[in-house]
Write a protein that holds these residues in place. Structure first.
Motif, PDB file in Angstrom:
ATOM      1  N   PRO A 125       0.839  -1.211   0.000  1.00  0.00           N
ATOM      2  CA  PRO A 125       0.000   0.000   0.000  1.00  0.00           C
ATOM      3  C   PRO A 125       0.870   1.255   0.000  1.00  0.00           C
ATOM      4  CG  PRO A 125      -0.881  -1.604   1.536  1.00  0.00           C
ATOM      5  CD  PRO A 125       0.438  -2.156   1.051  1.00  0.00           C
ATOM      6  N   GLU A 126       0.419   2.248  -0.736  1.00  0.00           N
ATOM      7  CA  GLU A 126       1.204   3.478  -0.979  1.00  0.00           C
ATOM      8  C   GLU A 126       1.754   4.096   0.314  1.00  0.00           C
ATOM      9  OE1 GLU A 126       2.981   5.030  -3.833  1.00  0.00           O
ATOM     10  OE2 GLU A 126       1.532   3.462  -4.360  1.00  0.00           O
ATOM     11  N   ASN A 127       0.915   4.139   1.385  1.00  0.00           N
ATOM     12  CA  ASN A 127       1.343   4.837   2.609  1.00  0.00           C
ATOM     13  C   ASN A 127       2.395   4.051   3.404  1.00  0.00           C
ATOM     14  OD1 ASN A 127      -0.530   2.906   3.277  1.00  0.00           O
ATOM     15  ND2 ASN A 127      -1.698   4.168   4.706  1.00  0.00           N
ATOM     16  N   LEU A 128       2.599   2.789   3.069  1.00  0.00           N
ATOM     17  CA  LEU A 128       3.640   2.015   3.770  1.00  0.00           C
ATOM     18  C   LEU A 128       4.939   1.949   2.968  1.00  0.00           C
ATOM     19  CD1 LEU A 128       1.778  -1.112   5.261  1.00  0.00           C
ATOM     20  CD2 LEU A 128       2.094   1.160   6.249  1.00  0.00           C
ATOM     21  N   LYS A 129       4.865   2.318   1.697  1.00  0.00           N
ATOM     22  CA  LYS A 129       6.053   2.191   0.818  1.00  0.00           C
ATOM     23  C   LYS A 129       7.220   2.986   1.391  1.00  0.00           C
ATOM     24  CE  LYS A 129       4.476   0.752  -3.631  1.00  0.00           C
ATOM     25  NZ  LYS A 129       3.531   1.063  -4.670  1.00  0.00           N
ATOM     26  N   GLY A 130       8.383   2.349   1.479  1.00  0.00           N
ATOM     27  CA  GLY A 130       9.571   3.025   2.005  1.00  0.00           C
ATOM     28  C   GLY A 130       9.672   2.996   3.522  1.00  0.00           C
ATOM     29  N   TYR A 131       8.630   2.530   4.174  1.00  0.00           N
ATOM     30  CA  TYR A 131       8.666   2.429   5.642  1.00  0.00           C
ATOM     31  C   TYR A 131       8.735   0.979   6.119  1.00  0.00           C
ATOM     32  CZ  TYR A 131       7.381   7.355   5.846  1.00  0.00           C
ATOM     33  OH  TYR A 131       7.379   8.714   5.717  1.00  0.00           O
ATOM     34  N   VAL A 132       8.717   0.038   5.166  1.00  0.00           N
ATOM     35  CA  VAL A 132       8.726  -1.372   5.563  1.00  0.00           C
ATOM     36  C   VAL A 132       9.668  -2.173   4.665  1.00  0.00           C
ATOM     37  CG1 VAL A 132       6.351  -1.366   6.450  1.00  0.00           C
ATOM     38  CG2 VAL A 132       6.747  -1.932   4.048  1.00  0.00           C
ATOM     39  N   GLU A 133      10.160  -3.256   5.212  1.00  0.00           N
ATOM     40  CA  GLU A 133      10.868  -4.244   4.408  1.00  0.00           C
ATOM     41  C   GLU A 133      10.100  -5.551   4.559  1.00  0.00           C
ATOM     42  OE1 GLU A 133      14.888  -5.273   5.613  1.00  0.00           O
ATOM     43  OE2 GLU A 133      15.355  -6.008   3.600  1.00  0.00           O
ATOM     44  N   LEU A 134      10.031  -6.305   3.470  1.00  0.00           N
ATOM     45  CA  LEU A 134       9.362  -7.608   3.532  1.00  0.00           C
ATOM     46  C   LEU A 134      10.432  -8.668   3.776  1.00  0.00           C
ATOM     47  CD1 LEU A 134       6.934  -7.166   0.497  1.00  0.00           C
ATOM     48  CD2 LEU A 134       6.622  -6.482   2.888  1.00  0.00           C
ATOM     49  N   VAL A 135      10.186  -9.498   4.770  1.00  0.00           N
ATOM     50  CA  VAL A 135      11.226 -10.472   5.142  1.00  0.00           C
ATOM     51  C   VAL A 135      10.616 -11.856   5.397  1.00  0.00           C
ATOM     52  CG1 VAL A 135      12.820  -8.785   6.142  1.00  0.00           C
ATOM     53  CG2 VAL A 135      11.041  -9.773   7.582  1.00  0.00           C
ATOM     54  N   TYR A 136      11.431 -12.854   5.192  1.00  0.00           N
ATOM     55  CA  TYR A 136      11.058 -14.228   5.544  1.00  0.00           C
ATOM     56  C   TYR A 136      11.782 -14.636   6.821  1.00  0.00           C
ATOM     57  CZ  TYR A 136       9.147 -15.580   0.913  1.00  0.00           C
ATOM     58  OH  TYR A 136       8.400 -15.719  -0.227  1.00  0.00           O
ATOM     59  N   ASP A 137      11.198 -15.552   7.584  1.00  0.00           N
ATOM     60  CA  ASP A 137      11.997 -16.251   8.591  1.00  0.00           C
ATOM     61  C   ASP A 137      12.595 -17.483   7.902  1.00  0.00           C
ATOM     62  OD1 ASP A 137      10.092 -18.270   8.511  1.00  0.00           O
ATOM     63  OD2 ASP A 137       9.182 -17.758  10.444  1.00  0.00           O
ATOM     64  N   LEU A 138      13.302 -18.309   8.634  1.00  0.00           N
ATOM     65  CA  LEU A 138      13.996 -19.437   8.001  1.00  0.00           C
ATOM     66  C   LEU A 138      13.043 -20.559   7.609  1.00  0.00           C
ATOM     67  CD1 LEU A 138      17.229 -19.421  10.197  1.00  0.00           C
ATOM     68  CD2 LEU A 138      16.893 -18.477   7.907  1.00  0.00           C
ATOM     69  N   ASN A 139      11.764 -20.358   7.932  1.00  0.00           N
ATOM     70  CA  ASN A 139      10.752 -21.329   7.535  1.00  0.00           C
ATOM     71  C   ASN A 139       9.894 -20.814   6.390  1.00  0.00           C
ATOM     72  OD1 ASN A 139      10.382 -23.936   8.421  1.00  0.00           O
ATOM     73  ND2 ASN A 139       9.867 -23.245  10.507  1.00  0.00           N
ATOM     74  N   ASN A 140      10.365 -19.746   5.744  1.00  0.00           N
ATOM     75  CA  ASN A 140       9.630 -19.122   4.638  1.00  0.00           C
ATOM     76  C   ASN A 140       8.301 -18.495   5.049  1.00  0.00           C
ATOM     77  OD1 ASN A 140      11.710 -20.033   3.008  1.00  0.00           O
ATOM     78  ND2 ASN A 140      10.616 -21.924   2.471  1.00  0.00           N
ATOM     79  N   ASN A 141       8.173 -18.132   6.321  1.00  0.00           N
ATOM     80  CA  ASN A 141       7.008 -17.352   6.726  1.00  0.00           C
ATOM     81  C   ASN A 141       7.372 -15.879   6.545  1.00  0.00           C
ATOM     82  OD1 ASN A 141       5.387 -19.553   7.697  1.00  0.00           O
ATOM     83  ND2 ASN A 141       6.814 -19.667   9.431  1.00  0.00           N
ATOM     84  N   ALA A 142       6.535 -15.180   5.747  1.00  0.00           N
ATOM     85  CA  ALA A 142       6.857 -13.776   5.457  1.00  0.00           C
ATOM     86  C   ALA A 142       6.263 -12.850   6.509  1.00  0.00           C
ATOM     87  CB  ALA A 142       6.313 -13.404   4.085  1.00  0.00           C
TER      88      ALA A 142
END
Ligand SMILES: [Fe+2]
Ligand SMILES: [Fe+2]
Length: 531
Positions: A125-142
């Protein structure tokens, strides 16, 4: 008012507020504040406006203590409605932020299946862009990692929503802090001031140091129309003088809940400040008037509202040398950076303490020990117990540590050996997870799960195991939320049959039977340890 010297009266109370709600750490971090406004504050206010009498009845019902009910006896509906309308309008960006968090979470649930997350960035969403990083844990849970430092620099952190409500207090009776927004009235001075503002330090230094009236008004920058009420907070009567401890050994004073003051001639330490005001009341207690002129170290065990009490901390800020806090994971919704929270509200002397890390202090050391449990199995790093070595004594302040894994203490024992004095919280019932963390959840928690994941501390068996593991010579049960002047923060009212009382009685008796000094602390206590 003449221009003689004035002190602040000992029963001037402040309530630190955020958008009229009692402030605690999760209302400072921008992303958690957004979730609380959207999923807690507005819901409580909507419910009150729709059925105020249900709230009035619920507040009187002991079974519903601490629940999401507004404590205005069914009245002041129009003011709550006005706050609700104002919040919806002026905090629209916070509500949109909270909404986008849930939308992004849904996107991750449906689309992040273990492949690169890069193609998902355009869907943020536009208002979150640049304020978040998308990450996985080692079990591929994002999951979402929040760039907290940047969020504090954005419109999502607005210190103009912070204020202090000042009034005179003469009884322990206060509405539960997390459920009742604080509305202005003619006896309360509502001071629009960000928590980081140094004028707060000027105000509270008046507890010990008198100033001429004109100077007080000028330093605080008060408006002429506020003076009449503000004058009622001042007195010419000096408080009993406070000096630095210069006696022998270690002087320990219990101020209530998890707040303990340790003094030697070399160093002054206070744990989890939660301090009462001075007014006539049946229960003897230490108050702000008993705090020494300087606190070299203030130690914070964890970020629950009864352990990080801004109400006390802001009043002590001008006296604090260093504030020692646990290191948060940071970047997550459940464990925002406590360091950033403290920095942003004007505490710049923050030391983050890691598990098993030691800092040297005059005449001893402070070591951070792991603190398990009491956080509903959430991955929260911002919790630590403190092992204080002073002269030849060791004190463990374990706060709400829940001994869910005795092997932990076995490992610690092998490294650090015996501990003389144990301070342990035993609120072994604990509230269900939704009580504190509900507003942060992405989906509503199944009731059975909610009930099973509790904010509970050690029971008798768990406490007894710690006592025996460390061969403790004295044991104090503390942090029980039992002092009536703190009921507004925890909403706990025990009976003799309550599990935490039964469990702690049993621990005290078991200790005494073994020749160990033991007591459940309540109100006030002084111990002097001389070599
Ligand atoms: Fe806690
Ligand atoms: Fe607690």
């Amino acid at each position: 008012m003449n221009n003689s010297n004035y002190f602040l009266k000992p029963n001037v109370m402040i309530e630190p507020l955020y958008n009229q709600w009692y402030a605690w750490p999760l209302l400072i971090a921008p992303h958690t504040a957004a979730m609380n406004i959207a999923n807690l504050h507005l819901n409580i206010m909507k419910s009150y406006v729709a059925a105020p009498q249900i709230h009035a009845n619920a507040v009187k019902n002991p079974a519903l203590l601490g629940g999401p009910f507004i404590d205005y006896n069914g009245g002041r509906v129009n003011e709550i409605k006005a706050l609700m309308t104002k919040t919806t309008k002026e905090q629209a960006h916070m509500l949109e932020f909270a909404d986008s968090v849930k939308r992004l979470d849904q996107i991750l649930k449906s689309q992040a299946k273990g492949h690169s997350l890069e193609p998902l960035y355009p869907t943020i969403p536009e208002n979150l862009k640049g304020y978040v990083e998308l990450v996985y844990d080692l079990n591929n849970n994002a999951s979402i990692r929040y760039l907290e430092g940047l969020l504090y620099r954005s419109k999502y952190y607005d210190p103009s929503l912070q204020s202090l409500s000042l009034s005179l207090i003469d009884s322990d009776d206060r509405a539960f802090a997390l459920s009742t927004p604080r509305l202005p009235d003619e006896k309360k001075f509502h001071w629009n001031i960000p928590f980081a503002d140094e004028r707060i330090d000027s105000l509270f230094s008046l507890r010990d140091e008198a100033q001429p009236y004109s100077e007080v008004i000028e330093r605080l920058g008060l408006r002429a129309e506020d003076e009449e009420l503000f004058k009622t907070f001042l007195t010419e009567q000096p408080p009993p003088p406070q000096t630095r401890y210069d006696g022998p050994g270690i002087n320990l004073r219990y101020f209530g809940h998890a707040c303990v003051l340790l003094e030697t001639k070399d160093v002054t330490i206070m744990t989890d400040p939660a301090i009462s005001y001075r007014y006539e009341n049946g229960i003897d207690r230490f108050t702000f008037a008993d705090v020494p002129p300087r606190l070299d170290y203030v130690l914070i065990t964890h970020s629950h509202q009864d352990h990080v009490m801004f109400e006390s901390l802001l009043q002590l800020r001008h006296k604090i040398g260093n504030i020692v806090i646990p290191r948060s994971r940071g970047g997550s919704m459940e464990d925002p950076s406590l360091k950033l929270i403290f920095n942003r509200i004007g505490f710049n002397n923050v030391i983050e303490l890691d598990e098993m890390q030691q800092i040297d202090i005059p005449g001893g050391s402070i070591t951070g020990l792991p603190f398990l449990g009491e956080h509903c199995d959430l991955n929260i790093g911002s919790k630590i117990a403190h092992l204080i070595k002073l002269q030849d004594k060791t004190f463990l302040f374990a706060a709400d540590s829940n001994n869910i894994e005795p092997a932990l203490y076995k490992h610690i024992y092998e490294t650090l050996g015996d501990i003389d004095s144990l301070f342990l919280g035993m609120e072994c019932d604990g509230a269900p997870m939704s009580w504190l963390y509900g507003p942060l959840l992405m989906t509503t928690l199944d009731r059975a799960m909610d009930q099973s994941r509790r904010l509970s501390g050690s029971n008798f068996e768990k406490g007894w195991a710690i006592v025996n593991q460390f061969n403790c010579k004295e044991v104090y049960v503390y942090a029980m939320g039992q002092e009536p002047w703190l009921t507004y923060s925890l909403s706990i009212k025990y009976t003799e049959e309550s599990n935490p009382i039964v469990a702690s009685n049993k621990l005290v008796e078991a200790c005494q039977a073994k020749g160990i000094t033991a007591e459940r602390l309540f109100g006030k206590k002084i111990c002097l340890y001389c070599n």
